[in-house]
Design an enzyme around this catalytic site. Structure first.
Site, short mmCIF file in Angstrom:
data_model
loop_
_atom_site.label_atom_id
_atom_site.label_comp_id
_atom_site.label_asym_id
_atom_site.label_seq_id
_atom_site.Cartn_x
_atom_site.Cartn_y
_atom_site.Cartn_z
N ASP A 23 0.79 -1.25 0.00
CA ASP A 23 0.00 0.00 0.00
C ASP A 23 0.82 1.30 0.00
OD1 ASP A 23 -1.92 -1.95 0.24
OD2 ASP A 23 -2.79 -1.22 2.10
N LYS A 128 -6.65 -4.94 -3.04
CA LYS A 128 -7.29 -5.57 -1.87
C LYS A 128 -8.32 -4.62 -1.25
CE LYS A 128 -3.51 -4.32 1.35
NZ LYS A 128 -4.23 -3.48 2.30
N LYS A 131 -7.64 -4.66 4.95
CA LYS A 131 -6.33 -4.29 5.47
C LYS A 131 -5.31 -5.40 5.16
CE LYS A 131 -8.19 -0.55 7.10
NZ LYS A 131 -8.17 0.62 6.21
N VAL A 156 3.21 0.39 4.22
CA VAL A 156 2.49 1.14 5.26
C VAL A 156 1.07 0.59 5.43
CG1 VAL A 156 3.83 3.22 4.80
CG2 VAL A 156 1.67 2.89 3.59
N THR A 157 0.50 0.78 6.65
CA THR A 157 1.18 1.23 7.84
C THR A 157 1.55 0.02 8.69
OG1 THR A 157 -0.88 1.52 9.13
CG2 THR A 157 -0.12 3.40 7.87
N CYS A 161 -2.03 -2.34 7.87
CA CYS A 161 -2.00 -3.28 6.76
C CYS A 161 -0.77 -4.20 6.77
CB CYS A 161 -2.12 -2.53 5.44
SG CYS A 161 -3.76 -1.79 5.27
N GLN A 201 7.96 -13.35 21.59
CA GLN A 201 7.60 -14.76 21.83
C GLN A 201 8.26 -15.68 20.80
OE1 GLN A 201 3.45 -15.49 23.21
NE2 GLN A 201 3.06 -13.42 22.39
N1 TIU Z 1 -2.60 0.42 4.28
C1 TIU Z 1 -3.06 0.72 5.50
O1 TIU Z 1 -2.40 0.57 6.50
N2 TIU Z 1 -4.35 1.25 5.54
C2 TIU Z 1 -4.79 2.10 6.55
O2 TIU Z 1 -5.93 2.53 6.55
N3 TIU Z 1 -3.86 2.41 7.48
C3 TIU Z 1 -4.00 3.29 8.53
O3 TIU Z 1 -3.09 3.34 9.36
N4 TIU Z 1 -5.08 4.05 8.61
#
Ligand code: TIU
Length: 219
Positions: A23, A128, A131, A156-157, A161, A201
């Site tokens: 993403d 997709k 997430k 990210v993030t 995701c 862990q």
């Molecule tokens: N790709 C992803 O992480 N989508 C989000 O919406 N991330 C946020 O941190 N909001």
């Protein structure tokens, strides 16, 4: 190839390992997109661009498998769960007009991958709706067809995701390695804890390293 990683060294099998970039879209990284609309500081994510560029160039140079993902929805929004659409009580939501086209809609400028990391025509792009990159996509089938058993996951993030995808991959039997400088969060504390949750862990979800360790192994 043995790489420096936490909680213990990672055995990299290059022909069985894919680079999965999550993403790195304009909506998340550029001012005026979905990320900023949610109230986030996009500059927190932009530090990941350069390390991802270096890793991607080296990975491509070694002739290894690269895949990219994009979070987004059909223009008719038929795959957008009502719960996701209204979450956050924002005036502007997914599917509405934003500064870079309709927010998180496939085909719009903001939905596309940033130019710095743009996919080559030979690199699969997984669109997709959720997430995680495995939910409602053909990612698992593509990886199986390619004989992939390991994933280097960047993008990210970190806590949303990337973590969701690593957990989905782990349950499907993939070994995941996350280079910490190539993943980013809008929140420094979530960056740290998101990585801790992966490697704690005994590596409950996978391994964490620096991208330099991967670059060194591939040289
Ligand atoms: N790709 C992803 O992480 N989508 C989000 O919406 N991330 C946020 O941190 N909001």
């Amino acid at each position: 190839m043995t790489l420096d990683a936490e909680p213990y060294p990672f055995e990299l099998l290059p022909s069985r390992c894919a680079l999965l970039i999550i993403d790195m879209q304009r909506d998340f990284l550029e001012p005026g997109g979905f990320g900023e609309m949610l109230g986030n500081d996009v500059s927190q994510l932009r530090r990941t661009i350069e390390p991802n560029q270096k890793l991607l160039a080296t990975w491509r140079g070694a002739g290894l498998t690269v895949l990219h993902t994009r979070e987004g929805h059909r223009p008719d929004l038929a795959d957008l769960p009502p719960a996701k659409k209204i979450r956050g009580r924002s005036k502007t939501c997914i599917g509405d007009a934003g500064p870079m086209g309709r927010i998180l809609v496939r085909g719009e400028a903001g939905h596309d991958i940033i130019p710095e990391l743009y996919p080559l025509p030979s690199e699969p792009v997984i669109d997709k709706p959720g997430k995680g990159a495995f939910f409602a996509t053909d990612l698992h089938a593509i990886l199986q067809n390619l004989g992939i058993t390991q994933l280097v996951v960047t993008g990210v993030t970190t806590e949303v995701c990337v973590n969701t995808t690593v957990r989905e991959a782990n349950d499907r039997g993939y070994d995941c390695l996350v280079p910490e400088d190539c993943v980013g969060s809008y929140f420094p504390v979530f960056q740290e804890m998101g990585l801790n949750m992966i490697k704690a862990q005994g590596g409950i979800f996978g391994w964490v390293c620096r991208s330099e360790a991967i670059l060194a192994a591939l040289k």
